[in-house]
Design a protein around this motif. Structure first.
Motif, PDB file in Angstrom:
ATOM      1  N   THR A   1       0.833  -1.206   0.000  1.00 40.20           N
ATOM      2  CA  THR A   1       0.000   0.000   0.000  1.00 40.20           C
ATOM      3  C   THR A   1       0.864   1.252   0.000  1.00 40.20           C
ATOM      4  O   THR A   1       0.579   2.230  -0.700  1.00 40.20           O
ATOM      5  N   ALA A   2       1.950   1.234   0.777  1.00 43.70           N
ATOM      6  CA  ALA A   2       2.862   2.375   0.821  1.00 43.70           C
ATOM      7  C   ALA A   2       3.514   2.614  -0.528  1.00 43.70           C
ATOM      8  O   ALA A   2       3.694   3.756  -0.970  1.00 43.70           O
ATOM      9  N   GLU A   3       3.858   1.543  -1.250  1.00 48.19           N
ATOM     10  CA  GLU A   3       4.447   1.684  -2.577  1.00 48.19           C
ATOM     11  C   GLU A   3       3.426   2.178  -3.589  1.00 48.19           C
ATOM     12  O   GLU A   3       3.747   2.978  -4.471  1.00 48.19           O
ATOM     13  N   ARG A   4       2.186   1.732  -3.427  1.00 43.99           N
ATOM     14  CA  ARG A   4       1.126   2.115  -4.376  1.00 43.99           C
ATOM     15  C   ARG A   4       0.618   3.525  -4.116  1.00 43.99           C
ATOM     16  O   ARG A   4       0.202   4.228  -5.038  1.00 43.99           O
ATOM     17  N   MET A   5       0.625   3.957  -2.843  1.00 45.59           N
ATOM     18  CA  MET A   5       0.081   5.258  -2.458  1.00 45.59           C
ATOM     19  C   MET A   5       1.135   6.019  -1.661  1.00 45.59           C
ATOM     20  O   MET A   5       1.011   6.183  -0.448  1.00 45.59           O
ATOM     21  N   PRO A   6       2.188   6.490  -2.315  1.00 41.79           N
ATOM     22  CA  PRO A   6       3.305   7.097  -1.588  1.00 41.79           C
ATOM     23  C   PRO A   6       2.959   8.386  -0.859  1.00 41.79           C
ATOM     24  O   PRO A   6       3.729   8.824   0.010  1.00 41.79           O
ATOM     25  N   ALA A   7       1.817   9.018  -1.179  1.00 39.82           N
ATOM     26  CA  ALA A   7       1.424  10.251  -0.488  1.00 39.82           C
ATOM     27  C   ALA A   7       0.571   9.982   0.747  1.00 39.82           C
ATOM     28  O   ALA A   7       0.194  10.913   1.457  1.00 39.82           O
ATOM     29  N   LEU A   8       0.280   8.716   1.005  1.00 40.67           N
ATOM     30  CA  LEU A   8      -0.522   8.361   2.165  1.00 40.67           C
ATOM     31  C   LEU A   8       0.223   8.711   3.452  1.00 40.67           C
ATOM     32  O   LEU A   8       1.441   8.640   3.522  1.00 40.67           O
ATOM     33  N   GLY A   9      -0.536   9.091   4.496  1.00 37.25           N
ATOM     34  CA  GLY A   9       0.100   9.432   5.765  1.00 37.25           C
ATOM     35  C   GLY A   9       0.524   8.222   6.568  1.00 37.25           C
ATOM     36  O   GLY A   9       1.608   8.193   7.156  1.00 37.25           O
ATOM     37  N   GLY A  10      -0.344   7.202   6.636  1.00 37.77           N
ATOM     38  CA  GLY A  10      -0.027   6.038   7.445  1.00 37.77           C
ATOM     39  C   GLY A  10      -0.999   4.908   7.209  1.00 37.77           C
ATOM     40  O   GLY A  10      -2.078   5.100   6.631  1.00 37.77           O
ATOM     41  N   VAL A  11      -0.623   3.713   7.663  1.00 42.00           N
ATOM     42  CA  VAL A  11      -1.410   2.498   7.453  1.00 42.00           C
ATOM     43  C   VAL A  11      -1.539   1.761   8.786  1.00 42.00           C
ATOM     44  O   VAL A  11      -0.583   1.675   9.559  1.00 42.00           O
ATOM     45  N   GLY A  12      -2.721   1.231   9.038  1.00 42.04           N
ATOM     46  CA  GLY A  12      -2.969   0.427  10.227  1.00 42.04           C
ATOM     47  C   GLY A  12      -3.799  -0.784   9.871  1.00 42.04           C
ATOM     48  O   GLY A  12      -3.859  -1.208   8.712  1.00 42.04           O
ATOM     49  N   GLY A  13      -4.477  -1.346  10.862  1.00 39.55           N
ATOM     50  CA  GLY A  13      -5.309  -2.514  10.613  1.00 39.55           C
ATOM     51  C   GLY A  13      -6.013  -2.950  11.879  1.00 39.55           C
ATOM     52  O   GLY A  13      -5.921  -2.305  12.920  1.00 39.55           O
ATOM     53  N   ARG A  14      -6.704  -4.061  11.780  1.00 39.78           N
ATOM     54  CA  ARG A  14      -7.478  -4.571  12.911  1.00 39.78           C
ATOM     55  C   ARG A  14      -6.559  -5.246  13.928  1.00 39.78           C
ATOM     56  O   ARG A  14      -5.723  -6.071  13.571  1.00 39.78           O
ATOM     57  N   ILE A  15      -6.738  -4.909  15.183  1.00 40.57           N
ATOM     58  CA  ILE A  15      -5.923  -5.471  16.268  1.00 40.57           C
ATOM     59  C   ILE A  15      -6.788  -6.410  17.095  1.00 40.57           C
ATOM     60  O   ILE A  15      -7.850  -6.028  17.581  1.00 40.57           O
ATOM     61  N   GLU A  16      -6.334  -7.640  17.227  1.00 35.72           N
ATOM     62  CA  GLU A  16      -6.997  -8.598  18.104  1.00 35.72           C
ATOM     63  C   GLU A  16      -6.374  -8.530  19.494  1.00 35.72           C
ATOM     64  O   GLU A  16      -5.158  -8.395  19.636  1.00 35.72           O
ATOM     65  N   GLU A  17      -7.211  -8.654  20.503  1.00 32.93           N
ATOM     66  CA  GLU A  17      -6.749  -8.633  21.888  1.00 32.93           C
ATOM     67  C   GLU A  17      -6.596 -10.063  22.390  1.00 32.93           C
ATOM     68  O   GLU A  17      -7.497 -10.888  22.238  1.00 32.93           O
ATOM     69  N   TRP A  18      -5.430 -10.344  22.990  1.00 32.43           N
ATOM     70  CA  TRP A  18      -5.170 -11.656  23.564  1.00 32.43           C
ATOM     71  C   TRP A  18      -4.597 -11.491  24.966  1.00 32.43           C
ATOM     72  O   TRP A  18      -3.867 -10.537  25.234  1.00 32.43           O
ATOM     73  N   PHE A  19      -4.940 -12.428  25.839  1.00 36.61           N
ATOM     74  CA  PHE A  19      -4.507 -12.365  27.232  1.00 36.61           C
ATOM     75  C   PHE A  19      -3.642 -13.563  27.587  1.00 36.61           C
ATOM     76  O   PHE A  19      -3.891 -14.685  27.125  1.00 36.61           O
ATOM     77  N   LEU A  20      -2.626 -13.308  28.413  1.00 34.21           N
ATOM     78  CA  LEU A  20      -1.886 -14.375  29.084  1.00 34.21           C
ATOM     79  C   LEU A  20      -2.394 -14.427  30.513  1.00 34.21           C
ATOM     80  O   LEU A  20      -2.138 -13.520  31.314  1.00 34.21           O
ATOM     81  N   ASP A  21      -3.153 -15.464  30.820  1.00 38.92           N
ATOM     82  CA  ASP A  21      -3.840 -15.556  32.100  1.00 38.92           C
ATOM     83  C   ASP A  21      -3.418 -16.846  32.799  1.00 38.92           C
ATOM     84  O   ASP A  21      -3.839 -17.936  32.417  1.00 38.92           O
ATOM     85  N   ARG A  22      -2.518 -16.708  33.792  1.00 34.89           N
ATOM     86  CA  ARG A  22      -2.036 -17.865  34.556  1.00 34.89           C
ATOM     87  C   ARG A  22      -1.441 -18.930  33.635  1.00 34.89           C
ATOM     88  O   ARG A  22      -1.701 -20.135  33.771  1.00 34.89           O
ATOM     89  N   GLY A  23      -0.636 -18.476  32.697  1.00 36.23           N
ATOM     90  CA  GLY A  23       0.041 -19.383  31.784  1.00 36.23           C
ATOM     91  C   GLY A  23      -0.801 -19.831  30.606  1.00 36.23           C
ATOM     92  O   GLY A  23      -0.300 -20.545  29.731  1.00 36.23           O
ATOM     93  N   ARG A  24      -2.060 -19.438  30.565  1.00 33.72           N
ATOM     94  CA  ARG A  24      -2.941 -19.818  29.460  1.00 33.72           C
ATOM     95  C   ARG A  24      -3.184 -18.622  28.550  1.00 33.72           C
ATOM     96  O   ARG A  24      -3.279 -17.486  29.007  1.00 33.72           O
TER      97      ARG A  24
END
Length: 339
Positions: free
Chosen positions: A115-138
């Motif tokens: 995307t950065a190569e295709r749209m060099p004037a773009l300010g920035g790129v992100g995406g969907r973030i999944e939340e994961w937990f480490l809970d008592r070793g699990r």
């Protein structure tokens, strides 16, 4: 003879820098670093690992691509200050900013670079973030979409936890605000938007964000001790009388409402102490108890419902503290850095 195909000017490959700020999240770094190395294996890049506070655990083994920056500090660096310190120390026409507890996806990294190569004037790129937990070793999943960016590619107002910024765009906007303990991502997005730069979220999972279980009482303590809950008030102070204040005030509406909810309780408690009349206090507790019950039903847990109410209250109190606690002596944002 067939005419030779006419081609446009070749698009130069994106040169990459990586900045990982770490505030006492060393336990997640092996996962974070391994994911970056894997995702960028086919590219030339240099990375800066910035320790915002002295490391509390041993660092993972790092390849020669990495520079570790551990400034002698009397107080921990703010997220914005740590990122700008790394930004000034690494090269790259585009710079990737994953937090120390973020495991990026290789497919997203490839799509972001394309995307950065295709749209060099773009300010920035992100995406969907999944939340994961480490809970008592699990390991267990949390929110499927932490910032509710959705499953389709679209323009967004800000990038958080993981961001891929064009260097010149970040410089043009003034960089991350180093005087904020939090809210630096949203505030930067406001400035980028104001100067007409677009931020895009790709319609795919960008990363997994790892943490201990939250909400929790330990998380409440960590957020207060680290100052993360002060940013809401700090950013309001910085924008007082400036364009954008109304936007920021609306963004903090839930925490302001939480404070307002407790004001009658405080008044009722004062009346009880002064005169022994408990009726105002009992009446004032109806709204907080109703809010806790509502959240308990929604989250299917009395504990999580109470913790939600306490989290809103803490962020409201942090807002008030932050109005009077803008970190002093923070470094100015870097205007240029091409090492």
């Amino acid at each position: 003879m067939r005419p030779a195909p006419v081609c446009g000017p070749a698009v130069p490959p994106v040169k990459l820098g990586v900045v990982v700020p770490c505030y006492r999240q060393e336990r997640f770094l092996p996962r974070t670093v391994a994911a970056i190395e894997r995702a960028l294996a086919a590219h030339e890049w240099r990375g800066a690992l910035v320790l915002a506070a002295p490391a509390s655990e041993p660092l993972p083994a790092l390849s020669p691509r990495w520079t570790v920056i551990s400034p002698p500090v009397t107080r921990p660096l703010t997220p914005g200050a740590a990122r700008m310190l790394g930004f000034a120390a690494c090269a790259g026409d585009w710079v990737l900013f994953p937090d120390a507890d973020v495991e990026i996806e290789s497919a997203w990294a490839a799509a972001a670079i394309a995307t950065a190569e295709r749209m060099p004037a773009l300010g920035g790129v992100g995406g969907r973030i999944e939340e994961w937990f480490l809970d008592r070793g699990r390991e267990r999943p949390g929110s499927h979409d932490m910032y509710r960016v959705g499953e389709s590619e679209r323009a967004v107002g800000y990038l958080a936890t993981l961001a891929f910024y064009r260097r010149d765009a970040l410089i043009a906007a003034g960089g991350y605000e180093p005087r904020l303990n939090s809210e630096e991502d949203f505030e930067l997005g406001m400035r980028l938007t104001r100067i007409g730069l677009e931020l895009r979220s790709l319609g795919m999972r960008a990363a997994r964000h790892w943490s201990g279980p939250r909400p929790s009482f330990s998380e409440l303590g960590r957020r207060w001790q680290s100052g993360l809950c002060f940013g809401q008030g700090q950013v309001l102070r910085l924008y007082l009388g400036r364009p954008g204040f109304g936007t920021l005030l609306r963004r903090q509406g839930l925490y302001i409402a939480a404070l307002a909810m407790w004001l009658p309780v405080a008044a009722g408690l004062a009346a009880f102490i002064a005169g022994g009349d408990s009726r105002p206090l009992r009446a004032s507790l109806v709204i907080p108890l109703f809010a806790a019950a509502l959240m308990s039903v929604r989250k299917r847990s009395l504990r999580l419902g109470v913790l939600s109410l306490l989290t809103w209250t803490q962020l409201g109190m942090g807002l008030v503290v932050g109005l009077f606690r803008v970190p002093a002596g923070a470094p100015e944002p870097a205007r240029e850095a091409r090492c």
